[in-house]
Design a protein around this motif. Structure first.
Motif, PDB file in Angstrom:
ATOM      1  N   GLN A  80       2.685   2.505  -0.764  1.00 36.11           N
ATOM      2  CA  GLN A  80       3.241   2.440   0.580  1.00 36.11           C
ATOM      3  C   GLN A  80       4.550   1.666   0.633  1.00 36.11           C
ATOM      4  OE1 GLN A  80       0.128   0.849   3.066  1.00 36.11           O
ATOM      5  NE2 GLN A  80      -1.202   2.607   2.765  1.00 36.11           N
ATOM      6  N   LYS A  81       4.589   0.540  -0.049  1.00 36.28           N
ATOM      7  CA  LYS A  81       5.808  -0.277  -0.072  1.00 36.28           C
ATOM      8  C   LYS A  81       5.760  -1.187  -1.280  1.00 36.28           C
ATOM      9  CE  LYS A  81       6.500  -3.653   2.929  1.00 36.28           C
ATOM     10  NZ  LYS A  81       6.844  -4.378   4.168  1.00 36.28           N
ATOM     11  N   THR A  83       7.837  -4.488  -2.983  1.00 37.22           N
ATOM     12  CA  THR A  83       8.838  -5.533  -2.786  1.00 37.22           C
ATOM     13  C   THR A  83       9.021  -6.293  -4.093  1.00 37.22           C
ATOM     14  OG1 THR A  83       8.215  -5.768  -0.450  1.00 37.22           O
ATOM     15  CG2 THR A  83       9.501  -7.556  -1.439  1.00 37.22           C
ATOM     16  N   VAL A  92      13.362  -3.785  -1.647  1.00 32.78           N
ATOM     17  CA  VAL A  92      12.194  -3.180  -1.021  1.00 32.78           C
ATOM     18  C   VAL A  92      12.280  -1.672  -1.189  1.00 32.78           C
ATOM     19  CG1 VAL A  92      10.900  -2.861   1.124  1.00 32.78           C
ATOM     20  CG2 VAL A  92      12.035  -5.039   0.669  1.00 32.78           C
ATOM     21  N   VAL A  94      10.374   2.001  -0.213  1.00 33.84           N
ATOM     22  CA  VAL A  94       9.406   2.693   0.642  1.00 33.84           C
ATOM     23  C   VAL A  94       9.451   4.178   0.284  1.00 33.84           C
ATOM     24  CG1 VAL A  94       8.708   3.258   2.991  1.00 33.84           C
ATOM     25  CG2 VAL A  94       9.741   1.038   2.506  1.00 33.84           C
ATOM     26  N   THR A 101      12.841   8.182  -2.034  1.00 33.77           N
ATOM     27  CA  THR A 101      12.464   6.803  -1.778  1.00 33.77           C
ATOM     28  C   THR A 101      13.583   6.090  -1.039  1.00 33.77           C
ATOM     29  OG1 THR A 101      11.156   6.738  -3.818  1.00 33.77           O
ATOM     30  CG2 THR A 101      11.702   4.619  -2.817  1.00 33.77           C
ATOM     31  N   THR A 113      10.495  -8.291   5.759  1.00 33.28           N
ATOM     32  CA  THR A 113      11.274  -7.276   6.453  1.00 33.28           C
ATOM     33  C   THR A 113      10.590  -6.946   7.772  1.00 33.28           C
ATOM     34  OG1 THR A 113      10.064  -5.499   5.321  1.00 33.28           O
ATOM     35  CG2 THR A 113      12.135  -6.236   4.328  1.00 33.28           C
ATOM     36  N   GLN A 115       8.785  -4.592   9.900  1.00 34.67           N
ATOM     37  CA  GLN A 115       8.055  -3.340   9.748  1.00 34.67           C
ATOM     38  C   GLN A 115       8.447  -2.348  10.832  1.00 34.67           C
ATOM     39  OE1 GLN A 115       6.339  -2.750   7.172  1.00 34.67           O
ATOM     40  NE2 GLN A 115       5.112  -0.931   7.603  1.00 34.67           N
ATOM     41  N   LEU A 118      11.770  -0.814   9.761  1.00 33.45           N
ATOM     42  CA  LEU A 118      11.492   0.146   8.699  1.00 33.45           C
ATOM     43  C   LEU A 118      10.891   1.426   9.269  1.00 33.45           C
ATOM     44  CD1 LEU A 118      10.020  -1.967   5.749  1.00 33.45           C
ATOM     45  CD2 LEU A 118      12.193  -0.731   5.790  1.00 33.45           C
ATOM     46  N   VAL A 122      12.465   5.021   8.703  1.00 33.51           N
ATOM     47  CA  VAL A 122      11.708   6.020   7.941  1.00 33.51           C
ATOM     48  C   VAL A 122      11.536   7.295   8.758  1.00 33.51           C
ATOM     49  CG1 VAL A 122       9.422   6.578   7.012  1.00 33.51           C
ATOM     50  CG2 VAL A 122      10.523   4.417   6.412  1.00 33.51           C
ATOM     51  N   THR A 136       1.662   5.698   6.627  1.00 35.70           N
ATOM     52  CA  THR A 136       1.844   4.313   7.066  1.00 35.70           C
ATOM     53  C   THR A 136       2.639   4.229   8.351  1.00 35.70           C
ATOM     54  OG1 THR A 136       1.901   3.680   4.735  1.00 35.70           O
ATOM     55  CG2 THR A 136       2.591   2.023   6.329  1.00 35.70           C
TER      56      THR A 136
END
Length: 215
Positions: A80-81, A83, A92, A94, A101, A113, A115, A118, A122, A136
């Motif tokens: 999922q992620k 780091t 990071v 994702v 990616t 970060t 979320q 992100l 995303v 996610t």
């Protein structure tokens, strides 16, 4: 608002990924952000960092992502992620499905970060690339918003910027939940149109709405 231009010249024309990547860099803030394919080739990037360094770091981290995804002992289930905290930066990654990616280059010493930032990035990147949104982030609708707060009342939200004007808010009260991190505060509000939403203020003063606001 357009992404802040880099101090370094670009060698490729911006694509539809450029605006979401630039917005993410500005919000976090991040040195740079890039979308790479499974071979480590940069599809597009944004930020103030050196493009060459951005592409090299993204390609190297993509190799780590691919190795982790293929090693059941390292990664149980879909990655999922990821780091990685290094001596001079935090990276990071994702995954945006099996072929692409998102790589974010944070300044030295940064580990956390947003979320919500992100999530917004995303979803925008997947929409541009016609990719399915990773599970996610599939249920998220977080959108960054401009909020004018009332400093005389613990900085409660007073108005939100919609359609190039400030729209007044009615605040029902504070919202408490397990999804709030330390130093975050949330309010349930209602716009003059009757739309209700939850606004969250993150530690750096960023405000997010749990849904797009339509006035």
């Amino acid at each position: 608002m357009k992404p802040k231009p880099s101090l370094f010249p670009r060698e490729q024309a911006p694509s539809g990924f450029y605006a979401p990547l630039g917005r993410l860099c500005r919000v976090l803030p991040a040195e740079s952000a890039a979308v790479v394919d499974r071979d480590g080739e940069t599809v597009d990037f944004a930020g103030e960092g050196d493009p060459f360094a951005t592409k090299v770091a993204a390609a190297e981290l993509q190799l780590v992502v691919m190795r982790c995804a293929a090693a059941p002992r390292i990664c149980v289930g879909p990655l999922q992620k990821l780091t990685v905290r290094a001596g001079n930066a935090t990276l990071v990654a994702v995954p945006l499905g099996p072929d692409y990616t998102l790589i974010v280059h944070l300044p030295r010493g940064r580990f956390q970060t947003s979320q919500r930032a992100l999530s917004q990035a995303v979803r925008a990147l997947c929409a541009e690339g016609e990719l399915p949104v990773p599970n996610t982030f599939a249920r998220d609708e977080w959108v960054q918003v401009r909020v004018r707060d009332d400093r005389s009342r613990s900085r409660r939200p007073a108005a939100v910027w919609i359609f190039d004007e400030w729209t007044p808010l009615h605040v029902f009260g504070r919202v408490r939940g397990a999804d709030l991190a330390k130093n975050e505060v949330a309010y349930r509000v209602q716009l003059v149109s009757g739309q209700e939403a939850t606004l969250v203020r993150e530690p750096l003063g960023r405000w997010f709405s749990d849904k797009p606001l339509v006035g």
